[in-house]
Design a protein around this motif. Sequence first.
Motif, mmCIF file in Angstrom:
data_model
loop_
_atom_site.group_PDB
_atom_site.id
_atom_site.type_symbol
_atom_site.label_atom_id
_atom_site.label_comp_id
_atom_site.label_asym_id
_atom_site.label_seq_id
_atom_site.Cartn_x
_atom_site.Cartn_y
_atom_site.Cartn_z
ATOM 1 N N ILE A 34 5.529 16.862 7.654
ATOM 2 C CA ILE A 34 5.116 16.198 8.899
ATOM 3 C C ILE A 34 5.856 14.873 9.061
ATOM 4 N N ILE A 35 6.003 14.126 7.974
ATOM 5 C CA ILE A 35 6.703 12.841 8.030
ATOM 6 C C ILE A 35 8.158 13.039 8.445
ATOM 7 N N ARG A 36 8.809 14.083 7.909
ATOM 8 C CA ARG A 36 10.204 14.345 8.293
ATOM 9 C C ARG A 36 10.323 14.639 9.782
ATOM 10 N N LYS A 37 9.356 15.334 10.357
ATOM 11 C CA LYS A 37 9.390 15.668 11.782
ATOM 12 C C LYS A 37 8.973 14.495 12.660
ATOM 13 N N ASP A 38 8.158 13.602 12.118
ATOM 14 C CA ASP A 38 7.588 12.508 12.907
ATOM 15 C C ASP A 38 7.536 11.242 12.046
ATOM 16 N N GLU A 39 8.697 10.643 11.812
ATOM 17 C CA GLU A 39 8.813 9.499 10.899
ATOM 18 C C GLU A 39 7.989 8.292 11.320
ATOM 19 N N GLN A 40 7.783 8.107 12.614
ATOM 20 C CA GLN A 40 7.071 6.936 13.106
ATOM 21 C C GLN A 40 5.561 7.119 13.154
ATOM 22 N N ALA A 41 5.094 8.317 12.834
ATOM 23 C CA ALA A 41 3.659 8.596 12.909
ATOM 24 C C ALA A 41 2.884 7.716 11.935
ATOM 25 N N LYS A 42 1.714 7.322 12.367
ATOM 26 C CA LYS A 42 0.834 6.521 11.544
ATOM 27 C C LYS A 42 -0.330 7.401 11.088
ATOM 28 N N TRP A 43 -0.725 7.235 9.842
ATOM 29 C CA TRP A 43 -1.776 8.040 9.227
ATOM 30 C C TRP A 43 -2.986 7.184 8.891
ATOM 31 N N ILE A 44 -4.118 7.872 8.776
ATOM 32 C CA ILE A 44 -5.330 7.233 8.281
ATOM 33 C C ILE A 44 -5.922 8.171 7.229
ATOM 34 N N ALA A 45 -6.377 7.616 6.136
ATOM 35 C CA ALA A 45 -7.034 8.400 5.080
ATOM 36 C C ALA A 45 -8.520 8.086 5.141
ATOM 37 N N LEU A 46 -9.327 9.096 5.427
ATOM 38 C CA LEU A 46 -10.759 8.883 5.577
ATOM 39 C C LEU A 46 -11.487 8.986 4.240
ATOM 40 N N ASP A 47 -12.542 8.191 4.133
ATOM 41 C CA ASP A 47 -13.516 8.288 3.040
ATOM 42 C C ASP A 47 -12.913 8.195 1.653
ATOM 43 N N SER A 48 -11.864 7.402 1.492
ATOM 44 C CA SER A 48 -11.224 7.272 0.189
ATOM 45 C C SER A 48 -10.430 5.972 0.110
ATOM 46 N N LEU A 49 -10.542 5.295 -1.014
ATOM 47 C CA LEU A 49 -9.689 4.139 -1.267
ATOM 48 C C LEU A 49 -8.353 4.570 -1.849
ATOM 49 N N HIS A 93 -8.781 -3.631 -0.419
ATOM 50 C CA HIS A 93 -8.625 -2.183 -0.370
ATOM 51 C C HIS A 93 -9.462 -1.748 0.824
ATOM 52 N N VAL A 94 -8.859 -1.016 1.743
ATOM 53 C CA VAL A 94 -9.543 -0.673 2.993
ATOM 54 C C VAL A 94 -9.910 0.808 2.990
ATOM 55 N N LYS A 95 -11.181 1.069 3.174
ATOM 56 C CA LYS A 95 -11.701 2.429 3.285
ATOM 57 C C LYS A 95 -12.181 2.620 4.719
ATOM 58 N N VAL A 96 -11.925 3.802 5.281
ATOM 59 C CA VAL A 96 -12.321 4.074 6.659
ATOM 60 C C VAL A 96 -13.170 5.336 6.696
ATOM 61 N N SER A 97 -14.242 5.274 7.457
ATOM 62 C CA SER A 97 -15.086 6.436 7.737
ATOM 63 C C SER A 97 -15.205 6.569 9.245
ATOM 64 N N GLN A 106 -18.158 -3.208 6.518
ATOM 65 C CA GLN A 106 -19.064 -3.537 5.426
ATOM 66 C C GLN A 106 -18.247 -3.948 4.207
ATOM 67 N N LEU A 107 -18.580 -5.106 3.665
ATOM 68 C CA LEU A 107 -17.939 -5.572 2.443
ATOM 69 C C LEU A 107 -18.513 -4.774 1.279
ATOM 70 N N MET A 108 -17.642 -4.079 0.527
ATOM 71 C CA MET A 108 -18.094 -3.259 -0.608
ATOM 72 C C MET A 108 -18.021 -4.056 -1.906
ATOM 73 N N SER A 109 -17.010 -4.875 -2.047
ATOM 74 C CA SER A 109 -16.856 -5.795 -3.173
ATOM 75 C C SER A 109 -15.930 -6.903 -2.701
ATOM 76 N N THR A 110 -15.621 -7.853 -3.564
ATOM 77 C CA THR A 110 -14.809 -8.988 -3.117
ATOM 78 C C THR A 110 -13.416 -8.576 -2.677
ATOM 79 N N ASP A 111 -12.944 -7.402 -3.115
ATOM 80 C CA ASP A 111 -11.597 -6.973 -2.719
ATOM 81 C C ASP A 111 -11.576 -5.612 -2.027
ATOM 82 N N SER A 112 -12.677 -5.211 -1.428
ATOM 83 C CA SER A 112 -12.662 -3.950 -0.670
ATOM 84 C C SER A 112 -13.739 -3.959 0.411
ATOM 85 N N PHE A 113 -13.387 -3.308 1.520
ATOM 86 C CA PHE A 113 -14.369 -3.155 2.590
ATOM 87 C C PHE A 113 -14.209 -1.791 3.239
#
Length: 164
Positions: A34-49, A93-97, A106-113
Amino acid sequence: MAALIFTSGVGVNPISSGTGDIFDRPIARKITEIIRKDEQAKWIALDSLVNGQYLLSLGAKTFNSVHFLPDLNQWREMDVIGEYTDVYNRYAHVKVSCTNEPISFQLMSTDSFNIELNTNDLEKTGVQYILSPKQLIDYKNFNEIYFDPSSGLYIYSIVGGHRL
């Protein structure tokens, strides 16, 4: 003493070499395709640091991963009144749901939300693809394009943002 330390450490710290654990997986091959076909695409990873970092290791542009410096312009676009500035104005560290509720941080710890991101706010992120550990059947603006049973990960394109 050195023999004792070496003997006790051999079983605990297995030697790993190469990048096969990253690149030699079906999900990695699909992501890089997918990256080779669409190099400028932006991704999001859900529910995972971790999966945001995995996307980065494969060469994807990501919305969430480790943010050494906060992207205040991005966060303020989502948090117009600045209610969550103390949460996202940091190294993190950014987690997205995804949710159908209003956006919240929501702040999960001093270095992650965690960001509970309303699916209608996805356009503010500029994201075209989603990597998810679960099936997203409750959201109509996601189109499942791949499932890897060995990793349990799904790839979705955002309806209207699909650029393949």
